[in-house]
Design a protein around this motif. Structure first.
Motif, short mmCIF file in Angstrom:
data_model
loop_
_atom_site.label_atom_id
_atom_site.label_comp_id
_atom_site.label_asym_id
_atom_site.label_seq_id
_atom_site.Cartn_x
_atom_site.Cartn_y
_atom_site.Cartn_z
N ALA A 1 0.81 -1.23 0.00
CA ALA A 1 0.00 0.00 0.00
C ALA A 1 0.84 1.27 0.00
CB ALA A 1 -0.92 0.01 1.22
N GLY A 2 2.13 1.16 0.29
CA GLY A 2 2.96 2.34 0.52
C GLY A 2 2.91 3.39 -0.57
N GLU A 3 3.09 2.98 -1.83
CA GLU A 3 3.12 3.95 -2.92
C GLU A 3 1.78 4.65 -3.08
OE1 GLU A 3 5.62 5.11 -4.74
OE2 GLU A 3 6.93 3.92 -3.44
N ALA A 4 0.69 3.90 -2.97
CA ALA A 4 -0.65 4.49 -3.11
C ALA A 4 -0.94 5.47 -1.97
CB ALA A 4 -1.71 3.39 -3.15
N ILE A 5 -0.40 5.19 -0.79
CA ILE A 5 -0.57 6.12 0.33
C ILE A 5 0.26 7.38 0.10
CG2 ILE A 5 -0.17 6.44 2.80
CD1 ILE A 5 -0.71 3.40 3.13
N LEU A 6 1.49 7.20 -0.34
CA LEU A 6 2.38 8.35 -0.57
C LEU A 6 1.85 9.28 -1.66
CD1 LEU A 6 5.86 6.56 -0.34
CD2 LEU A 6 4.97 8.28 1.24
N ASN A 7 1.24 8.73 -2.70
CA ASN A 7 0.75 9.59 -3.79
C ASN A 7 -0.68 10.06 -3.58
OD1 ASN A 7 -1.01 7.55 -4.71
ND2 ASN A 7 0.51 6.72 -6.13
N GLY A 8 -1.27 9.74 -2.42
CA GLY A 8 -2.59 10.26 -2.08
C GLY A 8 -3.76 9.45 -2.58
N GLU A 9 -3.51 8.34 -3.26
CA GLU A 9 -4.63 7.51 -3.73
C GLU A 9 -5.36 6.83 -2.59
OE1 GLU A 9 -3.85 5.63 -7.94
OE2 GLU A 9 -2.09 5.31 -6.67
N LEU A 10 -4.62 6.47 -1.54
CA LEU A 10 -5.21 5.83 -0.36
C LEU A 10 -4.84 6.62 0.88
CD1 LEU A 10 -4.48 2.04 -1.03
CD2 LEU A 10 -6.66 3.22 -1.32
N GLN A 11 -5.71 6.58 1.87
CA GLN A 11 -5.45 7.22 3.16
C GLN A 11 -5.45 6.16 4.25
OE1 GLN A 11 -8.17 10.41 4.00
NE2 GLN A 11 -7.74 11.50 2.09
N ALA B 1 20.49 -8.39 4.26
CA ALA B 1 21.34 -7.19 4.33
C ALA B 1 20.66 -5.96 3.74
CB ALA B 1 22.66 -7.46 3.60
N ALA B 2 19.64 -6.17 2.89
CA ALA B 2 18.98 -5.04 2.23
C ALA B 2 17.95 -4.36 3.11
CB ALA B 2 18.31 -5.52 0.94
N PHE B 3 17.60 -4.96 4.25
CA PHE B 3 16.54 -4.41 5.09
C PHE B 3 17.03 -4.20 6.52
CE2 PHE B 3 14.43 -7.09 1.88
CZ PHE B 3 13.73 -6.09 1.23
N SER B 4 16.62 -3.09 7.09
CA SER B 4 16.85 -2.84 8.51
C SER B 4 15.56 -3.16 9.25
CB SER B 4 17.23 -1.37 8.73
OG SER B 4 16.18 -0.53 8.30
N ARG B 5 15.49 -2.83 10.54
CA ARG B 5 14.28 -3.11 11.31
C ARG B 5 13.09 -2.36 10.74
NH1 ARG B 5 11.57 -1.01 15.59
NH2 ARG B 5 13.01 0.75 15.71
N VAL B 6 13.34 -1.13 10.24
CA VAL B 6 12.30 -0.37 9.54
C VAL B 6 12.62 -0.44 8.06
CG1 VAL B 6 11.18 1.86 9.25
CG2 VAL B 6 11.96 1.15 11.51
N ALA B 7 11.77 -1.12 7.29
CA ALA B 7 12.00 -1.30 5.85
C ALA B 7 11.91 0.05 5.14
CB ALA B 7 10.97 -2.27 5.29
N PRO B 8 12.53 0.18 3.96
CA PRO B 8 12.55 1.46 3.26
C PRO B 8 11.17 2.02 2.93
CG PRO B 8 13.46 -0.31 1.89
CD PRO B 8 13.36 -0.83 3.27
N TRP B 9 10.20 1.15 2.57
CA TRP B 9 8.87 1.65 2.25
C TRP B 9 8.17 2.19 3.51
CZ3 TRP B 9 10.55 -3.29 0.99
CH2 TRP B 9 10.22 -4.30 1.91
N ASP B 10 8.50 1.61 4.68
CA ASP B 10 7.96 2.12 5.93
C ASP B 10 8.63 3.44 6.31
OD1 ASP B 10 6.25 -0.03 6.20
OD2 ASP B 10 7.67 -1.20 7.38
N ALA B 11 9.94 3.52 6.09
CA ALA B 11 10.66 4.74 6.42
C ALA B 11 10.12 5.94 5.65
CB ALA B 11 12.15 4.55 6.13
N ARG B 12 9.74 5.74 4.38
CA ARG B 12 9.21 6.85 3.59
C ARG B 12 7.87 7.32 4.14
NH1 ARG B 12 11.49 3.79 -0.66
NH2 ARG B 12 9.50 2.81 -1.20
N LEU B 13 7.04 6.39 4.63
CA LEU B 13 5.76 6.77 5.23
C LEU B 13 5.97 7.60 6.49
CD1 LEU B 13 3.79 3.41 4.84
CD2 LEU B 13 3.39 5.53 3.58
N ILE B 14 6.97 7.24 7.28
CA ILE B 14 7.28 8.00 8.49
C ILE B 14 7.81 9.39 8.13
CG2 ILE B 14 8.79 8.10 10.51
CD1 ILE B 14 8.63 5.05 10.63
N GLU B 15 8.73 9.43 7.16
CA GLU B 15 9.32 10.72 6.76
C GLU B 15 8.27 11.71 6.27
OE1 GLU B 15 12.14 9.61 3.82
OE2 GLU B 15 13.51 8.63 5.26
N ARG B 16 7.24 11.20 5.58
CA ARG B 16 6.19 12.06 5.04
C ARG B 16 5.08 12.32 6.05
NH1 ARG B 16 5.65 11.59 -0.62
NH2 ARG B 16 3.67 12.71 -0.39
N GLY B 17 5.20 11.79 7.24
CA GLY B 17 4.19 12.01 8.27
C GLY B 17 2.91 11.23 8.04
#
Length: 315
Positions: A244-254, A290-306
């Motif tokens: 769901a991350g991309e759709a949330i970031l671009n405003g398609e989903l809330q 090795a490509a993922f930390s405890r907070v995955a990159p798609w989750d980190a972007r959601l946090i950064e954007r509030g």
């Protein structure tokens, strides 16, 4: 080498309980499998299987023989892989099964990078929403959210799978926004059928925890279908953030109820403790982990954007 091939064939037939399935997995004719088992039985001097038109099961001799054979094949393949690695790098085929919803959109770049690093390893990736036993399915590893089905399997967590309830702004304007988890009962819900907790949903809000049983207007084993269902303004759906991350970031989903955290799962690599391709599999799993930390990159972007509070991803 012929004797080692015969032993590997014996292990495949024992694991799959089928001459035909063993032949399919090994990419040889069924007659080849039959011939190899006969050669091994002649050498041992006893039948290894009891055969009927409906089933194949191990004889007492075969049962006693199996454990050592599984270990032997695993050790032999590990030695061969390390010998190749010392000379020119690891090579051969690695077969992976993965759940559709957890690889589409995020794994292609990882696979590309892995093959750049190990160009002689050929990947066969089977993508399906069916949960499999990697041994019976003839794969080296299954990427799944379910725990290992037996003590003979190893489960290595790779990254957390976080989930959110979400819907379009149009749907929420028409039907209203839930203010508490219990308000979800008033809405058309789209839910994934494959979670280990089934119909049981636990929400955490600060120190408060509530568990609900919810019925779905649409129950599906496809998280991508559920996302499309939500985008049609049909209801509120529960989706992994990696879907769901991309759709949330671009405003398609809330995000609905952003302060209420659902329990999470781990996407894990499940494989046999005596994997025949242990060396190559170890390289593959370590590459993904090795490509993922405890907070995955798609989750980190959601946090950064509030879009979600940082506390949403605390353990």
């Amino acid at each position: 080498m012929d004797r080692l091939e015969n032993i590997e064939t014996f292990v495949r037939v024992a694991e799959t309980q089928s001459f035909a399935e063993a032949a399919r997995q090994m990419r040889v004719a069924k007659s080849v499998v039959t011939s190899r088992i006969k050669q091994l039985e002649d050498y041992v001097g006893a039948p290894l299987f009891h055969r009927s038109t409906r089933m194949v099961r191990l004889s007492d001799v075969g049962q006693a023989f199996l454990g050592d054979c599984v270990g032997l094949i695993g050790r032999a393949n590990d030695v061969f892989d390390q010998m190749r690695g010392a000379r020119a790098g690891p090579s051969g085929v690695l077969r992976i099964h993965a759940l559709t919803g957890f690889v589409l959109g995020h794994f292609a770049s990882l696979l590309k990078d892995f093959q750049v690093t190990y160009p002689d390893i050929r990947l066969e990736l089977i993508v399906s929403d069916v949960v499999v036993d990697p041994v019976k399915a003839g794969v080296d590893c299954a990427l799944q959210i379910f725990p290992a089905a037996s003590t003979e399997l190893v489960s290595r967590p790779l990254f957390p799978v976080r989930r959110v309830f979400c819907a379009t702004a149009q749907y929420l304007r028409a039907a209203g926004s839930p203010e508490s988890p219990r308000d979800l009962h008033k809405h058309a819900l789209g839910l994934y059928s494959g979670y280990p907790t089934r119909d049981r949903w636990t929400f955490r809000h600060g120190e408060e925890e509530v568990t609900l049983y919810m019925n779905a207007a649409l129950l599906s084993n496809s998280v991508h279908l559920l996302r499309e269902y939500a985008l049609e303004h049909a209801g509120i759906v529960c989706l992994p953030t990696l879907v769901a991350g991309e759709a949330i970031l671009n405003g398609e989903l809330q995000v609905v109820l952003p302060d209420h955290q659902l329990s999470s799962f781990s996407l894990s690599a499940v494989y046999a403790s005596t994997s025949r391709n242990a060396f190559k599999l170890k390289l593959f799993i370590e590459h993904i982990a090795a490509a993922f930390s405890r907070v995955a990159p798609w989750d980190a972007r959601l946090i950064e954007r509030g879009m979600l509070p940082p506390t949403f991803f605390s353990d």
